[in-house]
Design an enzyme around this catalytic site. Structure first.
Site, short mmCIF file in Angstrom:
data_model
loop_
_atom_site.label_atom_id
_atom_site.label_comp_id
_atom_site.label_asym_id
_atom_site.label_seq_id
_atom_site.Cartn_x
_atom_site.Cartn_y
_atom_site.Cartn_z
CB CYS A 26 57.78 51.67 53.40
SG CYS A 26 57.11 50.19 54.19
CG HIS A 47 57.10 52.37 47.44
ND1 HIS A 47 58.16 52.34 48.33
CD2 HIS A 47 56.04 51.86 48.11
CE1 HIS A 47 57.76 51.83 49.48
NE2 HIS A 47 56.47 51.52 49.37
CD GLU A 95 55.57 53.90 42.78
OE1 GLU A 95 56.63 54.54 42.96
OE2 GLU A 95 55.45 52.69 43.10
CE LYS A 141 60.05 48.72 48.14
NZ LYS A 141 60.38 49.98 47.45
CG HIS A 145 58.88 46.71 50.98
ND1 HIS A 145 59.75 47.75 51.21
CD2 HIS A 145 57.61 47.24 51.10
CE1 HIS A 145 59.08 48.84 51.48
NE2 HIS A 145 57.77 48.56 51.42
CG PHE A 161 51.86 50.69 56.45
CD1 PHE A 161 51.55 50.49 55.11
CD2 PHE A 161 51.91 49.59 57.29
CE1 PHE A 161 51.31 49.22 54.62
CE2 PHE A 161 51.66 48.31 56.81
CZ PHE A 161 51.35 48.13 55.47
#
Length: 412
Positions: free
Chosen positions: A164, A303, A314, A335, A340, A399
């Site tokens: 991502c 994010h 975050e 998002k 996403h 990831f």
């Protein structure tokens, strides 16, 4: 060696909010959700029923039918967005400058749709019925490859595959290519088309996605009742250019890109490092690279996936980097409206970050209803906010422990 200044001169996008930048932006600042019913795969086969799908996209509006048939959907998105970005930049690629124009477009997964279709052909009909275009349609670097071929760009041609974080890593890497003098122009960003049976099944099995059946409220970053991310698709592409090149041809300039940070958690396949320490290092690296103090940053496009660990960590990372300024910093997760977009997220969110600077308007985090005591910063809840944004940054975390941050500032 003196670092060259790098500016943004073109933008292009295909997103769940619209098939161009202006529609996407206007919908975002209006707080409109682009998330709807899951239609690209049979919803009855999965525990989820919503997704952020691109609507009414026709690849033949951008390339002829023969060429479109040789591209997976993720590549079609990239080519369309790149053509729009280059047109927006009024950039002409000719024999004289082609070798100084490069392409760097990331994708986290690549051609999953093509892989599934061709695997079925193989199982049912044997190897002779597998398309000769199978491999070049599937591999993640083919977005960059096809954009290069379509536009005639002969410079640096690459692809970051960092889950991502792919889009943001690609933009940061392209920024450095120009900064050190290896190209004058880079077409860069991220693209993804992951709403396929196997990709949806994989994320469902990992229990990473929201099972909320209401498309308008399923993506709710930083809200106490968040239960996972909503899968989306699309592409976001920037034209980055050395300031010298942009000024020489009289290009309009959206913003200047001034900082990039990229780190690894070295911790876990899917879960962020404790307290968001890897994300914090990427943010600090980007701010240091930009030659700024943390208090200089006005806006952070987070994010913000709407998952328990990401949003909590975050937030902790922001507090670690910004200290008391974290409570004055405007933070939003777009998002909440797009879902996403995985490897495309960083490209689309860079566009939102740049537009926030250019338009003096910060897009909101919609669906923010129930505050979470662990997420107690200013997430620009539910309504866009007018603000004089001079410096803004965008985070992408992937990831594998990939963390990437880029910093933009108003051009002067």
């Amino acid at each position: 060696m003196e670092k060259r200044r790098v500016v943004v001169t073109g933008l292009g996008a295909v997103t769940p909010l619209g098939n161009d930048v202006e529609t996407t932006w206007s919908q975002a600042v209006a707080g409109v959700s682009g998330i709807g019913a899951l239609t690209r795969v049979p919803a009855e086969n999965f525990p989820i029923s919503v997704s952020g799908e691109v609507k009414d996209f026709e690849p033949t509006d951008f390339v002829d039918r023969k060429d479109a048939r040789k591209m997976d959907r993720f590549t079609q998105f990239a080519v369309a967005s790149s053509l729009m970005a280059v047109k927006d930049a009024d950039l002409k690629i000719t024999e004289e400058n082609a070798e100084r124009v490069g392409v760097w477009i990331g994708s986290g997964i690549g051609g999953m749709e093509t892989y599934e279709q061709q695997f079925h052909n193989f199982i049912e009909k044997g190897y002779r019925r597998v398309s000769p275009f199978f491999v070049p349609m599937m591999i993640p670097d083919m977005a960059s490859g096809q954009v290069s071929i379509t536009l005639g760009a002969k410079g640096v041609n690459s692809c970051s595959v960092t889950a991502c974080a792919s889009g943001t890593n690609s933009i940061g890497d392209a920024f450095k290519v120009i900064q050190r003098g290896d190209a004058d122009v880079m077409i860069t960003g991220g693209t993804e088309a992951p709403i396929t049976n196997m990709a949806v099944a994989g994320f469902c099995a990992a229990k990473a996605v929201s099972t909320n059946s209401d498309p308008k409220t399923a993506s709710r970053p930083f809200d106490k009742n968040r239960d996972g991310f909503v899968m989306g698709e699309g592409a976001g592409i920037l034209v980055l250019e050395s300031l010298e090149s942009a000024e020489k041809r009289g290009a309009k300039i959206y913003a200047e890109i001034i900082g990039y940070g990229s780190t690894g958690d070295a911790y876990h396949l899917t879960q962020p490092a404790a307290e968001g320490e890897g994300a914090a290092r990427a943010m600090k690296m980007a701010i240091d690279d930009a030659g700024l103090n943390p208090s200089d940053v006005d806006y952070l496009n987070a994010h913000g996936t709407s998952t328990f660990y990401n949003d909590r960590y975050e937030t902790l990372a922001a507090k670690s980097v910004f200290g008391e300024h974290a409570y004055k910093l405007a933070i939003s997760s777009t998002k909440s409206m797009t879902g996403h977009l995985l490897g495309a997220a960083g490209g689309v969110e860079a566009i939102f970050t740049i537009k926030a600077i250019k338009e003096g308007l910060i897009p909101p985090t919609i669906n923010y209803e129930t505050p979470d005591e662990d997420c107690d910063l200013d997430y620009v809840p539910n309504e866009a906010r007018k603000s004089n944004v001079k410096v803004a940054m965008s985070n992408s975390l992937g990831f594998g422990g990939h963390n990437a941050t880029i910093v933009f500032k108003a051009f002067d």
